[in-house]
Structures are given as C-alpha cells and as structure tokens.
Motif scaffolding. Structure first.
Motif, PDB file in Angstrom:
ATOM      1  N   GLU A  79       0.773  -1.322  -0.029  1.00 38.04           N
ATOM      2  CA  GLU A  79       0.257  -0.048  -0.175  1.00 38.04           C
ATOM      3  C   GLU A  79       0.505   0.928  -0.494  1.00 38.04           C
ATOM      4  N   TYR A  80       2.198   1.377   0.687  1.00 39.48           N
ATOM      5  CA  TYR A  80       2.856   2.828   1.034  1.00 39.48           C
ATOM      6  C   TYR A  80       3.216   3.011  -0.604  1.00 39.48           C
ATOM      7  N   GLN A  83       0.345   3.510  -3.013  1.00 38.05           N
ATOM      8  CA  GLN A  83      -0.586   5.464  -2.699  1.00 38.05           C
ATOM      9  C   GLN A  83       0.500   5.946  -3.063  1.00 38.05           C
ATOM     10  N   ILE A  88      -3.358   3.702  -5.726  1.00 40.27           N
ATOM     11  CA  ILE A  88      -4.524   3.335  -5.351  1.00 40.27           C
ATOM     12  C   ILE A  88      -4.501   5.139  -4.363  1.00 40.27           C
ATOM     13  N   GLN A  90      -7.178   5.481  -1.711  1.00 40.64           N
ATOM     14  CA  GLN A  90      -7.312   5.518  -0.438  1.00 40.64           C
ATOM     15  C   GLN A  90      -6.340   5.392   0.516  1.00 40.64           C
ATOM     16  N   ASP A  92      -3.090   5.630   3.442  1.00 42.56           N
ATOM     17  CA  ASP A  92      -3.464   4.326   4.639  1.00 42.56           C
ATOM     18  C   ASP A  92      -2.209   4.973   5.032  1.00 42.56           C
ATOM     19  N   THR A  96       4.577   0.634   5.295  1.00 40.64           N
ATOM     20  CA  THR A  96       4.175  -1.514   4.789  1.00 40.64           C
ATOM     21  C   THR A  96       5.126  -2.169   4.029  1.00 40.64           C
ATOM     22  N   MET A 146       1.910  -7.088  -4.698  1.00 40.22           N
ATOM     23  CA  MET A 146      -0.007  -6.893  -3.940  1.00 40.22           C
ATOM     24  C   MET A 146      -1.082  -8.173  -4.155  1.00 40.22           C
ATOM     25  N   PHE A 153      -7.583  -7.726  -4.513  1.00 40.74           N
ATOM     26  CA  PHE A 153      -7.303  -6.690  -4.522  1.00 40.74           C
ATOM     27  C   PHE A 153      -7.540  -5.121  -5.426  1.00 40.74           C
TER      28      PHE A 153
END
Length: 189
Positions: A79-80, A83, A88, A90, A92, A96, A146, A153
């Motif tokens: 996610e890090y 993002q 992505i 969202q 967070d 990660t 991921m 996902f």
C-alpha cells in the motif's frame, strides 16, 4: 578516540538508523560492550534515540530506513508504494513492507506493517531499488506483491504502470495463477 568523535562520526554517516553491528563497522577498533555502553550514554543524553532494543537512530530519522532495519531482509512495498505512485487512492498511514514474516509493530506512534512472502521472492531484486539507504519496490513490483498476497485487491489506476517492467519482474514469483491475474488486469485496464 575522543567521545565527541564518536557522535560526530555517527552524525556524519548518511544513514539515520543503525544496529549495534553497523556502529561496530564504523569503529572496528572498539569492543561491542564499550560501543553498547557508549550508545546507551548517547540515548540517555538525548543525542540518539533507541526506538527498539539494539537499534539506534538520529533524531528526525527516516522511518522507511527503520522499517528496513526492523526485519531483514525486507523492502518497502504494498500500500505505501502503490499509494505514493497513485495506483491506489485510499489513504493508509502505515509503512508497509514485504518480509519473511507477518507482523505489525508500533513505534513512536507510527505503524510498521510486514506481510510474509516466500524468501526466494524477497531475494530476487528485480523491481527493487535502493533509495536513500532504503530498499524500495518500484510501483510495478508493489503491484505484483499485492496481487500475489491478495488476489482480489482493487487498484484505482493501473494505467501508470510499465507493463514491460511487470513482465520482467513476474518470473520471480513462479506462479501461473498470478500471471493469469496480471494478464487479465492489464488487458481489462
């Protein structure tokens, strides 16, 4: 060696987070017990931080560097990175990483999250770069990590990913199921 020289040498180093073994490499003529005592003194006087047993950091340390050192081998991914790359949307706040174990650790109000992946995948360096003393996955590697860990996902924007780089990294996973998911996702956009 003068006491001032110790802290000066540590502060002159580009790294912001150290294990005792890293400190020992800077001062090979010193015994580990002496170095440990000296680091303890620097922590007590506020010149160094001790975020975790056996780990020392300069004030204002790079949290990504700490994430790499907490569990080795590991690299920043998931996610890090997705993002940061706009794949992505969202938010967070966790750092990660992918490592040989699954774990979540909180240090100084920040959460460091690790997901377990096979060691042979971690050791394949395709799509992993060294950035400011930190092992970091490219967006393409984070995308594959991921999908490998979470087949359902949802990605907001995969158009920014380099499909050629994905094809070069994909063999590291040795998974035909992953290859099929990637092909379908890239085809459907």
């Amino acid at each position: 060696m003068d006491k001032k020289d110790f802290i000066l040498e540590i502060y002159k180093d580009r790294r912001t987070v150290f294990r005792l073994s890293d400190i020992a490499m800077l001062f090979p003529e010193q015994e580990n017990k002496y170095l440990s005592d000296r680091m303890g003194y620097y922590v007590q006087t506020g010149r160094l931080l001790n975020p975790r047993k056996g780990i020392y950091a300069k004030p204002g340390f790079n949290p990504l560097e700490l994430a790499n050192i907490l569990y080795t081998p590991s690299y920043i991914s998931l996610e890090y990175i997705l993002q940061r790359a706009g794949v992505i949307f969202q938010y967070d706040s966790r750092y990660t990483s992918v490592s040989y174990l699954s774990r979540e650790v909180e240090i100084a109000g920040k959460i460091y999250s690790y997901r377990r992946i096979k060691e042979e995948i971690i050791m394949d360096t395709a799509g992993i770069i060294r950035e400011d003393n930190v092992n970091v996955a490219t967006a393409e590697r984070a995308f594959l990590d991921m999908l490998y860990l979470n087949k359902d996902f949802y990605f907001d924007n995969i158009n920014t990913l380099d499909s050629g780089l994905i094809d070069r990294i994909l063999p590291a996973y040795k998974s035909t199921a992953l290859e099929k998911r990637v092909t379908k996702l890239l085809r459907d956009g």
